[in-house]
Design an enzyme around this catalytic site. Structure first.
Site, PDB file in Angstrom:
ATOM      1  N   GLY C  36       0.807  -1.214   0.000  1.00 33.11           N
ATOM      2  CA  GLY C  36       0.000   0.000   0.000  1.00 33.11           C
ATOM      3  C   GLY C  36       0.843   1.268   0.000  1.00 33.11           C
ATOM      4  N   LYS C  48      -6.486  11.396   6.262  1.00 36.58           N
ATOM      5  CA  LYS C  48      -7.912  11.718   6.107  1.00 36.58           C
ATOM      6  C   LYS C  48      -8.732  11.204   7.284  1.00 36.58           C
ATOM      7  N   GLY C 166       4.476  24.906   5.085  1.00 34.77           N
ATOM      8  CA  GLY C 166       3.037  25.145   4.970  1.00 34.77           C
ATOM      9  C   GLY C 166       2.477  24.659   3.653  1.00 34.77           C
ATOM     10  N   TYR C 168       0.613  21.385   1.434  1.00 35.86           N
ATOM     11  CA  TYR C 168      -0.689  20.790   1.748  1.00 35.86           C
ATOM     12  C   TYR C 168      -0.639  19.843   2.935  1.00 35.86           C
ATOM     13  N   ALA C 299      -1.409  10.404  -5.366  1.00 32.08           N
ATOM     14  CA  ALA C 299      -1.777   8.999  -5.502  1.00 32.08           C
ATOM     15  C   ALA C 299      -2.569   8.731  -6.785  1.00 32.08           C
ATOM     16  N   HIS C 413     -31.353  19.350  -4.341  1.00 32.33           N
ATOM     17  CA  HIS C 413     -31.400  20.306  -3.239  1.00 32.33           C
ATOM     18  C   HIS C 413     -31.610  19.544  -1.940  1.00 32.33           C
TER      19      HIS C 413
HETATM   20  C1  LIG Z   1       0.873  12.762   4.862  1.00 39.00           C
HETATM   21  C2  LIG Z   1       0.619  12.559   3.398  1.00 39.00           C
HETATM   22  C3  LIG Z   1      -0.643  12.739   2.907  1.00 39.00           C
HETATM   23  C4  LIG Z   1      -0.910  12.547   1.573  1.00 39.00           C
HETATM   24  N1  LIG Z   1      -2.173  12.751   1.120  1.00 39.00           N
HETATM   25  C5  LIG Z   1      -2.460  12.562  -0.187  1.00 39.00           C
HETATM   26  C6  LIG Z   1      -3.769  12.723  -0.679  1.00 39.00           C
HETATM   27  O1  LIG Z   1      -4.704  13.046   0.079  1.00 39.00           O
HETATM   28  N2  LIG Z   1      -4.006  12.524  -1.991  1.00 39.00           N
HETATM   29  C7  LIG Z   1      -3.005  12.149  -2.837  1.00 39.00           C
HETATM   30  O2  LIG Z   1      -3.269  11.974  -4.016  1.00 39.00           O
HETATM   31  N3  LIG Z   1      -1.746  11.975  -2.408  1.00 39.00           N
HETATM   32  C8  LIG Z   1      -1.455  12.168  -1.103  1.00 39.00           C
HETATM   33  N4  LIG Z   1      -0.175  11.972  -0.669  1.00 39.00           N
HETATM   34  C9  LIG Z   1       0.840  11.596  -1.642  1.00 39.00           C
HETATM   35  C10 LIG Z   1       0.794  10.094  -1.916  1.00 39.00           C
HETATM   36  O3  LIG Z   1       1.007   9.397  -0.716  1.00 39.00           O
HETATM   37  C11 LIG Z   1       1.825   9.705  -2.959  1.00 39.00           C
HETATM   38  O4  LIG Z   1       1.649  10.468  -4.106  1.00 39.00           O
HETATM   39  C12 LIG Z   1       1.700   8.250  -3.309  1.00 39.00           C
HETATM   40  O5  LIG Z   1       1.921   7.449  -2.184  1.00 39.00           O
HETATM   41  C13 LIG Z   1       2.688   7.870  -4.415  1.00 39.00           C
HETATM   42  O6  LIG Z   1       2.553   6.520  -4.707  1.00 39.00           O
HETATM   43  P1  LIG Z   1       3.807   5.687  -5.219  1.00 39.00           P
HETATM   44  O7  LIG Z   1       3.237   4.355  -5.571  1.00 39.00           O
HETATM   45  O8  LIG Z   1       4.514   6.441  -6.246  1.00 39.00           O
HETATM   46  O9  LIG Z   1       4.808   5.563  -3.981  1.00 39.00           O
HETATM   47  P2  LIG Z   1       4.689   5.198  -2.452  1.00 39.00           P
HETATM   48  O10 LIG Z   1       3.307   5.230  -1.961  1.00 39.00           O
HETATM   49  O11 LIG Z   1       5.678   6.073  -1.789  1.00 39.00           O
HETATM   50  O12 LIG Z   1       5.139   3.706  -2.390  1.00 39.00           O
HETATM   51  C14 LIG Z   1       6.449   3.308  -2.683  1.00 39.00           C
HETATM   52  C15 LIG Z   1       6.691   1.963  -2.057  1.00 39.00           C
HETATM   53  O13 LIG Z   1       7.897   1.444  -2.563  1.00 39.00           O
HETATM   54  C16 LIG Z   1       8.571   0.757  -1.528  1.00 39.00           C
HETATM   55  N5  LIG Z   1       9.989   0.643  -1.891  1.00 39.00           N
HETATM   56  C17 LIG Z   1      10.840   1.676  -2.127  1.00 39.00           C
HETATM   57  N6  LIG Z   1      12.052   1.176  -2.459  1.00 39.00           N
HETATM   58  C18 LIG Z   1      11.946  -0.167  -2.433  1.00 39.00           C
HETATM   59  C19 LIG Z   1      12.862  -1.229  -2.695  1.00 39.00           C
HETATM   60  N7  LIG Z   1      14.120  -0.993  -3.065  1.00 39.00           N
HETATM   61  N8  LIG Z   1      12.430  -2.503  -2.587  1.00 39.00           N
HETATM   62  C20 LIG Z   1      11.137  -2.755  -2.226  1.00 39.00           C
HETATM   63  N9  LIG Z   1      10.275  -1.791  -1.963  1.00 39.00           N
HETATM   64  C21 LIG Z   1      10.653  -0.508  -2.083  1.00 39.00           C
HETATM   65  C22 LIG Z   1       8.300   1.605  -0.309  1.00 39.00           C
HETATM   66  O14 LIG Z   1       8.479   0.861   0.864  1.00 39.00           O
HETATM   67  C23 LIG Z   1       6.857   2.012  -0.543  1.00 39.00           C
HETATM   68  O15 LIG Z   1       5.969   1.107   0.058  1.00 39.00           O
HETATM   69  C24 LIG Z   1       0.129  12.144   0.690  1.00 39.00           C
HETATM   70  C25 LIG Z   1       1.403  11.934   1.192  1.00 39.00           C
HETATM   71  C26 LIG Z   1       1.652  12.120   2.532  1.00 39.00           C
HETATM   72  C27 LIG Z   1       3.031  11.890   3.031  1.00 39.00           C
HETATM   73  C1  LIG Z   2     -39.235  17.486   6.308  1.00 38.55           C
HETATM   74  C2  LIG Z   2     -39.077  17.721   4.841  1.00 38.55           C
HETATM   75  C3  LIG Z   2     -37.842  17.526   4.249  1.00 38.55           C
HETATM   76  C4  LIG Z   2     -37.681  17.746   2.896  1.00 38.55           C
HETATM   77  N1  LIG Z   2     -36.441  17.550   2.351  1.00 38.55           N
HETATM   78  C5  LIG Z   2     -36.261  17.754   1.038  1.00 38.55           C
HETATM   79  C6  LIG Z   2     -34.986  17.585   0.451  1.00 38.55           C
HETATM   80  O1  LIG Z   2     -34.009  17.267   1.132  1.00 38.55           O
HETATM   81  N2  LIG Z   2     -34.844  17.807  -0.863  1.00 38.55           N
HETATM   82  C7  LIG Z   2     -35.898  18.182  -1.651  1.00 38.55           C
HETATM   83  O2  LIG Z   2     -35.707  18.380  -2.827  1.00 38.55           O
HETATM   84  N3  LIG Z   2     -37.119  18.364  -1.117  1.00 38.55           N
HETATM   85  C8  LIG Z   2     -37.324  18.152   0.199  1.00 38.55           C
HETATM   86  N4  LIG Z   2     -38.571  18.348   0.733  1.00 38.55           N
HETATM   87  C9  LIG Z   2     -39.668  18.758  -0.167  1.00 38.55           C
HETATM   88  C10 LIG Z   2     -39.632  20.252  -0.433  1.00 38.55           C
HETATM   89  O3  LIG Z   2     -39.751  20.942   0.795  1.00 38.55           O
HETATM   90  C11 LIG Z   2     -40.732  20.657  -1.378  1.00 38.55           C
HETATM   91  O4  LIG Z   2     -40.638  19.905  -2.560  1.00 38.55           O
HETATM   92  C12 LIG Z   2     -40.644  22.135  -1.727  1.00 38.55           C
HETATM   93  O5  LIG Z   2     -40.789  22.914  -0.600  1.00 38.55           O
HETATM   94  C13 LIG Z   2     -41.690  22.505  -2.764  1.00 38.55           C
HETATM   95  O6  LIG Z   2     -41.597  23.869  -3.048  1.00 38.55           O
HETATM   96  P1  LIG Z   2     -42.868  24.721  -3.467  1.00 38.55           P
HETATM   97  O7  LIG Z   2     -42.341  26.050  -3.843  1.00 38.55           O
HETATM   98  O8  LIG Z   2     -43.639  23.979  -4.446  1.00 38.55           O
HETATM   99  O9  LIG Z   2     -43.790  24.807  -2.169  1.00 38.55           O
HETATM  100  P2  LIG Z   2     -43.552  25.155  -0.646  1.00 38.55           P
HETATM  101  O10 LIG Z   2     -42.145  25.131  -0.255  1.00 38.55           O
HETATM  102  O11 LIG Z   2     -44.510  24.279   0.088  1.00 38.55           O
HETATM  103  O12 LIG Z   2     -44.014  26.657  -0.526  1.00 38.55           O
HETATM  104  C14 LIG Z   2     -45.333  27.039  -0.731  1.00 38.55           C
HETATM  105  C15 LIG Z   2     -45.536  28.386  -0.074  1.00 38.55           C
HETATM  106  O13 LIG Z   2     -46.759  28.911  -0.479  1.00 38.55           O
HETATM  107  C16 LIG Z   2     -47.368  29.596   0.589  1.00 38.55           C
HETATM  108  N5  LIG Z   2     -48.793  29.688   0.334  1.00 38.55           N
HETATM  109  C17 LIG Z   2     -49.668  28.675   0.155  1.00 38.55           C
HETATM  110  N6  LIG Z   2     -50.895  29.156  -0.112  1.00 38.55           N
HETATM  111  C18 LIG Z   2     -50.788  30.521  -0.073  1.00 38.55           C
HETATM  112  C19 LIG Z   2     -51.713  31.573  -0.263  1.00 38.55           C
HETATM  113  N7  LIG Z   2     -52.997  31.348  -0.527  1.00 38.55           N
HETATM  114  N8  LIG Z   2     -51.264  32.829  -0.150  1.00 38.55           N
HETATM  115  C20 LIG Z   2     -49.964  33.086   0.122  1.00 38.55           C
HETATM  116  N9  LIG Z   2     -49.062  32.128   0.307  1.00 38.55           N
HETATM  117  C21 LIG Z   2     -49.469  30.850   0.205  1.00 38.55           C
HETATM  118  C22 LIG Z   2     -47.011  28.727   1.777  1.00 38.55           C
HETATM  119  O14 LIG Z   2     -47.097  29.452   2.981  1.00 38.55           O
HETATM  120  C23 LIG Z   2     -45.603  28.318   1.444  1.00 38.55           C
HETATM  121  O15 LIG Z   2     -44.661  29.224   2.000  1.00 38.55           O
HETATM  122  C24 LIG Z   2     -38.775  18.162   2.108  1.00 38.55           C
HETATM  123  C25 LIG Z   2     -40.006  18.370   2.692  1.00 38.55           C
HETATM  124  C26 LIG Z   2     -40.178  18.157   4.046  1.00 38.55           C
HETATM  125  C27 LIG Z   2     -41.502  18.393   4.653  1.00 38.55           C
END
Ligand SMILES: Cc1cc2nc3c(=O)[nH]c(=O)nc-3n(C[C@H](O)[C@H](O)[C@H](O)COP(=O)(O)OP(=O)(O)OC[C@H]3O[C@@H](n4cnc5c(N)ncnc54)[C@H](O)[C@@H]3O)c2cc1C
Ligand SMILES: Cc1cc2nc3c(=O)[nH]c(=O)nc-3n(C[C@H](O)[C@H](O)[C@H](O)COP(=O)(O)OP(=O)(O)OC[C@H]3O[C@@H](n4cnc5c(N)ncnc54)[C@H](O)[C@@H]3O)c2cc1C
Lengths: 59, 436, 436
Positions: C36, C48, C166, C168, C299, C413
Site C-alpha cells: 500500500g 484523512k 506550509g 498541503y 496517488a 437540493h
Molecule cells: C501525509 C501525506 C498525505 C498525503 N495525502 C495525499 C492525498 O490526500 N491525496 C493524494 O493523491 N496523495 C497524497 N499523498 C501523496 C501520496 O502518498 C503519494 O503520491 C503516493 O503514495 C505515491 O505513490 P507511489 O506508488 O509512487 O509511492 P509510495 O506510496 O511512496 O510507495 C512506494 C513503495 O515502494 C517501496 N519501496 C521503495 N524502495 C523499495 C525497494 N528498493 N524494494 C522494495 N520496496 C521498495 C516503499 O516501501 C513504498 O511502500 C500524501 C502523502 C503524505 C506523506
Molecule cells: C421534512 C421535509 C424535508 C424535505 N427535504 C427535502 C430535500 O431534502 N430535498 C428536496 O428536494 N425536497 C425536500 N422536501 C420537499 C420540499 O420541501 C418541497 O418539494 C418544496 O418545498 C416545494 O416547493 P414549493 O415552492 O412547491 O412549495 P412550498 O415550499 O410548500 O411553498 C409554498 C408556499 O406557499 C405559501 N402559500 C400557500 N398558499 C398561499 C396563499 N394562498 N397565499 C400566500 N401564500 C401561500 C405557503 O405558505 C408556502 O410558504 C422536504 C419536505 C419536508 C416536509
C-alpha cells in the site's frame, strides 16, 4: 416516489446543445452526430447551423 | 399591472420571482407565512441541519478511542437553526427586492386569472403563477402527533419516538433522532420502508437502521393514536407501540383549497393542478409549479419548474425536458439516484472504497446503468456523500456520455467519487479495487 | 521469467500489478515495508481519518447548544486506524494474489534491466517497473522532529505543535491538530502557505486557520531546532517558536538511491526518473511511475501512470493524455482544482449555498474557468466537500462540455453541488442565489 423508469430512445446531445438547437428551431435528429455513439456535439450543431445539410423535408 | 403574480414563496415561487426579475419583469410575490416556503423553513434545510448534528454525534460515539460526554440544549440549537434559516430566507428576500420584485405578506385569494386579492387589496397581473406547495397528510383519529414542522422545532430529544410512515422524511428524521438518543420505531404500511426506491439501495439503509437500534415495522396499518402517559399508536391486528412523541409522515398533499383556486376552474390531475410541458395550466397565462403541480415533490424540481415557467412568461419556448431527475435521501448511508435503468448495469461496493473506510463507513453500493453502446442512462448510489456524487452522473446522463468517459477521468484520491469511477470502469473493463 | 517485475507496492506499484494481472500477465510485486506504500499506510488514508475525527470534534465544539466533553485515547484510536488500514492493504494484497501476482517481501536491488535481487534470490522479468515512491526532505540541524509517519502515529495530541512547511501536508495536519486542541504554529518560507495554489482559494483557508487560532508565519526560513524542555525552532533573524512537538513537511524527494538504480544508467529529470508519455524510461522495457517519475506527486496520478505503463507492457500504445488533473487539499474549507484557467471565469460564494449553511459553513468560493465558446477548461473550489465535487468538473473538462451543460443539469437540493451549478449558470446567464 417514482422509481427509475425504463429508458427511451432520443437524440444524444448535451443539454446546452439541445437548448441551442431548440432556440434556433433546429430538429436535432437531422443533425448528424460525430461524437461517440452518434452524439451531436456543439461543433456538429454549429456546422449544421452554418450550412444545413440538404434535408428532404423543410420545416 | 404586474407582468406576473406569484402565489407562494417556496423554492418554486421565489425562484420564479427571481428569474422574472432578472429579466426586468414586474413581479408580485405573495406569501402568507415565511419567505422560503416549506423547504427553507420546515423542510429541506432544517432537516439537513439536524441530520448533520446527529451524524457528527453518532460518528464520534462509534469511533474507537473517543469517549464522548455531551448534552444538547435544543432550545439554543433551535435559535442557531433559525438564525441560519433567517440568513438564507433574508438573502432570498433581498435578492427578490434587488430584482425589483414586490414581496407582499398576506394570504392570496384568486379572483380570476388576472386578479388576486390580499386582504382588501386587489392586484392585477398578466400572468399568474401558482406555487402554493403542499402540506402533510392528516388522518382523523391519528391525533396528538407531530408533523414536519413540529418535529423540526423540538425543544428536546424525545426519550422515544414512533414514526408513522417510512418514506424519505420519516427515515431521514427517524435516523437523526435515533443517533441523538431517542428510541425510534418506524411504522410503514408497505412491505418495505422507502417504498418506490430501488430495494437494492434500500437494503443498505435497513441494515444500518438495525445497527442503530431503530425498530422498523413494515406491512402495518396504523388505526389511531391514544393519549395516555405516553402516546399509544394502535395498528391493525392489535399490535401497538408507545412513545413519548409520535411523528406523522405518511405523505404530502398539494395546497389547492381555500384560496379561490376553484374560481379558475383549472383542469386537475388527481389532487395536483394539471400542467403541460410549459408548466401551463388549462387556463391561458396561468402557470403552476412545484409541489402543487405534480410529482416529484422536490425542491430542485420546483426550481426547474420555475425556470420553465419564467422562460415561457418571457416569451421563450421552454419545455420540461430532462433526462436525469435526481432523487436524494439523507438516510444512512445517503441514497441518491438519477436517470433511468437500462439493460446493463455495474456495481461496486462501498466497502472497497478507501475514503469511505477513513470515515468508518463501509455499508453501501454504487450502481451505474448503461445501454448497449456504453452510454450512461442512470445511476443509483447508497454511499457516503451520495447526495454530492450524483451530479457527476446526472451530467453524464444529460450529456449522453459513456461510462468510459467517467472511467477515464482522473478522480482524486482519496475520495468517495473514486467509487463512481471504478463502477464506471466495470462497464468496459475492470475496476481497480474490486474483483467479482 | 516474469512478464514484469514491479518495485514498490504503493498506489503506483500495486495498481500496475493489478492491471497487469487482470490481463493474465505474470507479475512480481516487491515491497520492503508495507503493502500500500506511503499513501495507504502513512499518507492519504491515515491523514484523512485524522482530519475526519478533527472535523467532527470541531463542528460540535462550534455548534451553538452543544456542550461537549470528550477525551481521545489516541492509542486506541491508532489501533482502529491500523485495523482500518490493514483492511484496505489486506484487500489490495488479496486482489493482487487473486490476479496471480507474486507478492514478494523484501528490499529489491536492481542488477540490470531484467534482473532484480531480493536478498539472495534473483528474479528475471521482461519488463521492470520502478514505483519506489518518495520520502520526506530532511535537513541537517533540524532534528528531533516528526515526519508524516510519526505525526500520523502519535499516541497523544501534543499540547503544542510547530510545523515547518506550509504545503498541503502541513496545512492538512496542522488544521486537524488545532481542531483536536493543539496550539499550532505553521512556519512557511514562501510569502504564503500552500505555495503554488491559487491565492484566490488559499485566502479562505487562511481566514479559517486564523479563526481556529492557528498561528501562520510566512516568509520565515528555519535554521535549526534545539532540544530543551520543549523543542525550539530557530528562524533567520532571531525569531523562534517553542513547541512540544515539531513536524517537518517541507517537501518530498523521490526514492532513487540505495537499490541499484544507478546500474541502469537512466536519464534523470532533476531528482526524478525521466519518463516519456508512455511512462517509459530511457532504457527499453524499464518504466517508472508514481512519485519517483515526476510531479504531481499524488496517488491518483500514480494510479493513472500505472494504467498507462500496464497498457504499454501489454502492447497497447497508451500515452499520458489528460486535460484535467485534479488537486485536492483537505484543508478547511477543502480546496480542489482541476484543468486549467482560461480568459473567462465565474464565481459564486459558499455563503450563498444553503447546504453549506446547514453544516455551519460559510467560508469559500466556487470558480469555473471557460473559453469564448463557453467550454469549461477548469475549476477551483474552496468549499465543503470540494474533494467530491471536483470530479463533475473534471468530467466536464475531459469531455469538452459547456458551462451551460452543468447549469442545465438538475442538481439536487440541498447540496453543495448546487453551488457548482450556480457558478456555471453565471457563464451564460445568472445564478439563482447570488447577485453581483
Ligand atoms: C501525509 C501525506 C498525505 C498525503 N495525502 C495525499 C492525498 O490526500 N491525496 C493524494 O493523491 N496523495 C497524497 N499523498 C501523496 C501520496 O502518498 C503519494 O503520491 C503516493 O503514495 C505515491 O505513490 P507511489 O506508488 O509512487 O509511492 P509510495 O506510496 O511512496 O510507495 C512506494 C513503495 O515502494 C517501496 N519501496 C521503495 N524502495 C523499495 C525497494 N528498493 N524494494 C522494495 N520496496 C521498495 C516503499 O516501501 C513504498 O511502500 C500524501 C502523502 C503524505 C506523506
Ligand atoms: C421534512 C421535509 C424535508 C424535505 N427535504 C427535502 C430535500 O431534502 N430535498 C428536496 O428536494 N425536497 C425536500 N422536501 C420537499 C420540499 O420541501 C418541497 O418539494 C418544496 O418545498 C416545494 O416547493 P414549493 O415552492 O412547491 O412549495 P412550498 O415550499 O410548500 O411553498 C409554498 C408556499 O406557499 C405559501 N402559500 C400557500 N398558499 C398561499 C396563499 N394562498 N397565499 C400566500 N401564500 C401561500 C405557503 O405558505 C408556502 O410558504 C422536504 C419536505 C419536508 C416536509
Amino acid at each position: 416516489q417514482v422509481p427509475l423508469p425504463e429508458v427511451s430512445g432520443h437524440v444524444l446531445a448535451s443539454p446546452a446543445v439541445r437548448r441551442i438547437a431548440r432556440e434556433n428551431g433546429i430538429d436535432l435528429s437531422k443533425v448528424g452526430g460525430t461524437g461517440e455513439g452518434g452524439r451531436v456535439t456543439l461543433d456538429d450543431l454549429e456546422r449544421y447551423m452554418k450550412s444545413p445539410a440538404p434535408s428532404p423535408a423543410p420545416s | 399591472m404586474y407582468d406576473a403574480i406569484i402565489i407562494g414563496s417556496g423554492p418554486g415561487g421565489y425562484a420564479a420571482a427571481i428569474r422574472l426579475g432578472q429579466r426586468q419583469k414586474k413581479v408580485a410575490l405573495i406569501e402568507k407565512d415565511k419567505i422560503g416556503g416549506e423547504c427553507l423553513n420546515y423542510g429541506c434545510i432544517p432537516s439537513k441541519a439536524l441530520i448533520e448534528l446527529a451524524n457528527s454525534i453518532n460518528y464520534l460515539r462509534e469511533m474507537p478511542g473517543v469517549s464522548l460526554n455531551y448534552s444538547i440544549d435544543m432550545k439554543k440549537w433551535q435559535e442557531w437553526k433559525w438564525s441560519m434559516i433567517n440568513r438564507l430566507t433574508g438573502g432570498v428576500e433581498t435578492l427578490c427586492k434587488g430584482y425589483g420584485v414586490d414581496v407582499i405578506r398576506g394570504e392570496a385569494y384568486i379572483v380570476d386569472a388576472t386578479h388576486v386579492k390580499i386582504g382588501e387589496k386587489v392586484i392585477e397581473g398578466k400572468n399568474l403563477v401558482i406555487a402554493t406547495g403542499s402540506k402533510p397528510v392528516r388522518i382523523k383519529g391519528i391525533d396528538d402527533v407531530m408533523y414536519n414542522r413540529e418535529v423540526l422545532d423540538l425543544d428536546h430529544i424525545p426519550e422515544s419516538t414512533a414514526i408513522i410512515g417510512g418514506g424519505y422524511i420519516g427515515v431521514e428524521i427517524g435516523t437523526a433522532l435515533a443517533k441523538l438518543g431517542s428510541k425510534v420505531t418506524i411504522i410503514e404500511m408497505m412491505p418495505s420502508i422507502l417504498p418506490g426506491t430501488d430495494q437494492e439501495l434500500v437494503r443498505h439503509v435497513e441494515r444500518r437502521l438495525s445497527q442503530l437500534g431503530v425498530r422498523v415495522m413494515t406491512g402495518k396499518k396504523v388505526l389511531n393514536t391514544q393519549h395516555g402517559d405516553k402516546i399509544r399508536v394502535n395498528m391493525e391486528g392489535g399490535e401497538y407501540v408507545e412513545a413519548e412523541k409520535v411523528l406523522m409522515t405518511v405523505g404530502r398533499v398539494p395546497n389547492t383549497e381555500g384560496f379561490g383556486l376553484e374560481n379558475l376552474k383549472l383542469e386537475m390531475d388527481g389532487r395536483f393542478i394539471k400542467t403541460d410541458a410549459h408548466k401551463r395550466t388549462s387556463v391561458p397565462n396561468v402557470y403552476a409549479i412545484g409541489d402543487v403541480s405534480g410529482q416529484p415533490m422536490l425542491a430542485h424540481k420546483a426550481y426547474y419548474d420555475a425556470d420553465i415557467a419564467a422562460d415561457n412568461i418571457c416569451g421563450m419556448d421552454s419545455v420540461v425536458e430532462y433526462r436525469a431527475m435526481p432523487y436524494v435521501i439523507y438516510s444512512d448511508p445517503e441514497i441518491a439516484y438519477t436517470g433511468s435503468k437500462s439493460a446493463k448495469s455495474t456495481r461496486f461496493p462501498v466497502a472497497a472504497n478507501g475514503r469511505s473506510l477513513t470515515m468508518n463507513e463501509s455499508i453501501g453500493t454504487f450502481n451505474i446503468y448503461y445501454d448497449e453502446k456504453g452510454i450512461v442512462t442512470g445511476a443509483g448510489l447508497a454511499a457516503p456523500h451520495a447526495s454530492e456524487l450524483i451530479s457527476e452522473l446526472s451530467l453524464a446522463v444529460e450529456s449522453g456520455l459513456m461510462a468510459m468517459d467517467i472511467g477515464l477521468t482522473i478522480h482524486p484520491h482519496p475520495t468517495v467519487s473514486e467509487g463512481v469511477k471504478e463502477t464506471a470502469e466495470e462497464a468496459y473493463g475492470k475496476p481497480l479495487h474490486f474483483k467479482i
